[in-house]
Design a protein around this motif. Sequence first.
Motif, PDB file in Angstrom:
ATOM      1  N   MET A  66       0.668  -1.161   0.098  1.00  0.00           N
ATOM      2  CA  MET A  66       0.077   0.063  -0.186  1.00  0.00           C
ATOM      3  C   MET A  66       0.865   1.223  -0.108  1.00  0.00           C
ATOM      4  O   MET A  66       0.407   2.294  -0.208  1.00  0.00           O
ATOM      5  CB  MET A  66      -0.899   0.004   1.191  1.00  0.00           C
ATOM      6  N   LYS A  67       2.392   0.963   0.137  1.00  0.00           N
ATOM      7  CA  LYS A  67       3.129   2.059   0.031  1.00  0.00           C
ATOM      8  C   LYS A  67       3.021   3.162   1.283  1.00  0.00           C
ATOM      9  O   LYS A  67       3.055   4.266   1.337  1.00  0.00           O
ATOM     10  CB  LYS A  67       2.978   3.019  -1.317  1.00  0.00           C
ATOM     11  N   LEU A  68       2.789   2.273   2.500  1.00  0.00           N
ATOM     12  CA  LEU A  68       2.567   2.973   3.676  1.00  0.00           C
ATOM     13  C   LEU A  68       3.859   3.003   4.379  1.00  0.00           C
ATOM     14  O   LEU A  68       4.507   2.067   4.617  1.00  0.00           O
ATOM     15  CB  LEU A  68       1.492   2.406   4.365  1.00  0.00           C
ATOM     16  N   LYS A  69       4.509   4.208   4.883  1.00  0.00           N
ATOM     17  CA  LYS A  69       5.924   3.979   5.383  1.00  0.00           C
ATOM     18  C   LYS A  69       5.626   4.367   6.938  1.00  0.00           C
ATOM     19  O   LYS A  69       4.418   4.610   7.276  1.00  0.00           O
ATOM     20  CB  LYS A  69       6.724   5.350   4.715  1.00  0.00           C
ATOM     21  N   GLU A  70       6.439   4.347   7.573  1.00  0.00           N
ATOM     22  CA  GLU A  70       6.626   4.489   8.935  1.00  0.00           C
ATOM     23  C   GLU A  70       6.059   5.848   9.520  1.00  0.00           C
ATOM     24  O   GLU A  70       6.196   6.776   8.784  1.00  0.00           O
ATOM     25  CB  GLU A  70       8.123   4.368   9.731  1.00  0.00           C
ATOM     26  N   ASN A  71       5.193   5.912  10.321  1.00  0.00           N
ATOM     27  CA  ASN A  71       4.599   7.077  11.163  1.00  0.00           C
ATOM     28  C   ASN A  71       3.453   7.771   9.914  1.00  0.00           C
ATOM     29  O   ASN A  71       2.906   8.837  10.202  1.00  0.00           O
ATOM     30  CB  ASN A  71       5.559   8.261  11.349  1.00  0.00           C
ATOM     31  N   ASP A  72       3.281   7.077   8.763  1.00  0.00           N
ATOM     32  CA  ASP A  72       2.127   7.372   8.086  1.00  0.00           C
ATOM     33  C   ASP A  72       0.825   7.121   8.848  1.00  0.00           C
ATOM     34  O   ASP A  72       0.776   6.218   9.731  1.00  0.00           O
ATOM     35  CB  ASP A  72       2.191   6.554   6.671  1.00  0.00           C
ATOM     36  N   SER A  73      -0.287   7.724   8.369  1.00  0.00           N
ATOM     37  CA  SER A  73      -1.343   7.555   9.014  1.00  0.00           C
ATOM     38  C   SER A  73      -2.807   7.589   7.974  1.00  0.00           C
ATOM     39  O   SER A  73      -2.563   8.016   6.857  1.00  0.00           O
ATOM     40  CB  SER A  73      -1.846   8.898  10.161  1.00  0.00           C
ATOM     41  N   LYS A 140       3.442   1.968  12.754  1.00  0.00           N
ATOM     42  CA  LYS A 140       4.606   1.966  13.614  1.00  0.00           C
ATOM     43  C   LYS A 140       5.448   0.486  13.502  1.00  0.00           C
ATOM     44  O   LYS A 140       4.632  -0.378  13.792  1.00  0.00           O
ATOM     45  CB  LYS A 140       4.004   2.150  15.062  1.00  0.00           C
ATOM     46  N   SER A 141       6.566   0.654  13.407  1.00  0.00           N
ATOM     47  CA  SER A 141       7.497  -0.557  13.422  1.00  0.00           C
ATOM     48  C   SER A 141       6.841  -1.568  12.534  1.00  0.00           C
ATOM     49  O   SER A 141       6.754  -2.776  12.675  1.00  0.00           O
ATOM     50  CB  SER A 141       7.487  -1.307  14.656  1.00  0.00           C
ATOM     51  N   LYS A 142       6.579  -0.753  11.446  1.00  0.00           N
ATOM     52  CA  LYS A 142       6.114  -1.791  10.112  1.00  0.00           C
ATOM     53  C   LYS A 142       4.749  -2.589  10.564  1.00  0.00           C
ATOM     54  O   LYS A 142       4.290  -3.497   9.667  1.00  0.00           O
ATOM     55  CB  LYS A 142       7.446  -2.763   9.524  1.00  0.00           C
ATOM     56  N   LYS A 143       4.077  -1.933  11.547  1.00  0.00           N
ATOM     57  CA  LYS A 143       2.747  -2.569  11.787  1.00  0.00           C
ATOM     58  C   LYS A 143       1.843  -1.572  11.993  1.00  0.00           C
ATOM     59  O   LYS A 143       1.761  -0.359  12.004  1.00  0.00           O
ATOM     60  CB  LYS A 143       2.898  -3.414  13.014  1.00  0.00           C
ATOM     61  N   LEU A 144       0.467  -1.860  11.754  1.00  0.00           N
ATOM     62  CA  LEU A 144      -0.502  -1.027  11.985  1.00  0.00           C
ATOM     63  C   LEU A 144      -1.051  -1.342  13.424  1.00  0.00           C
ATOM     64  O   LEU A 144      -2.142  -1.857  13.624  1.00  0.00           O
ATOM     65  CB  LEU A 144      -1.890  -1.471  11.050  1.00  0.00           C
ATOM     66  N   ASN A 145       0.001  -1.099  14.365  1.00  0.00           N
ATOM     67  CA  ASN A 145      -0.367  -1.205  15.748  1.00  0.00           C
ATOM     68  C   ASN A 145      -0.598  -0.177  16.804  1.00  0.00           C
ATOM     69  O   ASN A 145      -0.601  -0.295  17.887  1.00  0.00           O
ATOM     70  CB  ASN A 145       0.758  -2.076  16.293  1.00  0.00           C
ATOM     71  N   HIS A 146      -0.986   0.952  15.900  1.00  0.00           N
ATOM     72  CA  HIS A 146      -1.316   2.330  16.792  1.00  0.00           C
ATOM     73  C   HIS A 146      -2.447   2.876  16.251  1.00  0.00           C
ATOM     74  O   HIS A 146      -2.523   3.045  14.900  1.00  0.00           O
ATOM     75  CB  HIS A 146       0.028   3.146  16.967  1.00  0.00           C
TER      76      HIS A 146
END
Length: 268
Positions: A66-73, A140-146
């Motif tokens: 999805m081309k989502l990088k660290e800290n993207d929202s 965060k940390s390559k996860k959708l964990n926040h």
Amino acid sequence: MRVIIPIIFFLFTFSIFAQDFSNPKSVPTFFGSDQSSFTGIKKKDIVFKTLEFISKKTDSLFLKRMKLKENDSIEFQISYIIDAYGYIENDSTIINTPITSFNNYMKLIINMLPRFTPAINDNNETIPYKIEFTGKFNVKSKKLNHFQYEVNEYFLADIDIVPIFPGCEGAKDAIDCFNQKMMEHININFNYPQEAQKKNIQGRVSIQFIVDEFGNVNDIKTRGPMGGELLEKEAHRIMSLLPKFTPGYQKGKAVKVKYGIPINFRLQ
């Protein structure tokens, strides 16, 4: 001559987003949750665990795709219906994010949610129930964990200061005063439609409306008995005449509060 009696019952619901018109006795319970918890806690639990479930099922490979990088929202809107058997109703899931492929992915995940204990009505019958919420995912940390979610409409138990009906300022019990003022408002403005009288149309009309953060009454919705459109129209008209309220507050911020009021129209 028939005596026309508007029979009015009041039931107040303060919801985390939309609540259905059946004014359920109990909302669904997420798998593993405490069934003894009151409605406000259960609804928040459903939202929190739905987001947690999505986070756990979303892997880093998908985020990269999805081309989502660290800290993207990603901001989102989610809704789905839990049917009378506790399953996610087919084709009921709606996801709204800026990424179409992400929407499709999350639909698949939500359809994998474990079976709920379904909502029940006052007759202890299981009924469908709709869940809606908005918020934001963060990578965060390559996860959708926040994640975070926005609560725009509240339960009574969550409200610090409930909306105040004009004339109830300084009342010892704002809700009791609201009940009284609402009854007075309906009795003053009530007009049983003549066409409904001629056709002997009667029954219960469930009404929902929101007192928004400015104290205005809006989003009035009605649902009546089969063939009861005239009664629904009258109920809507009465609610549209409500005065401006002092808004409800949560943590010092004005918020939207949803009310549900069933009115029984009866001819005797």
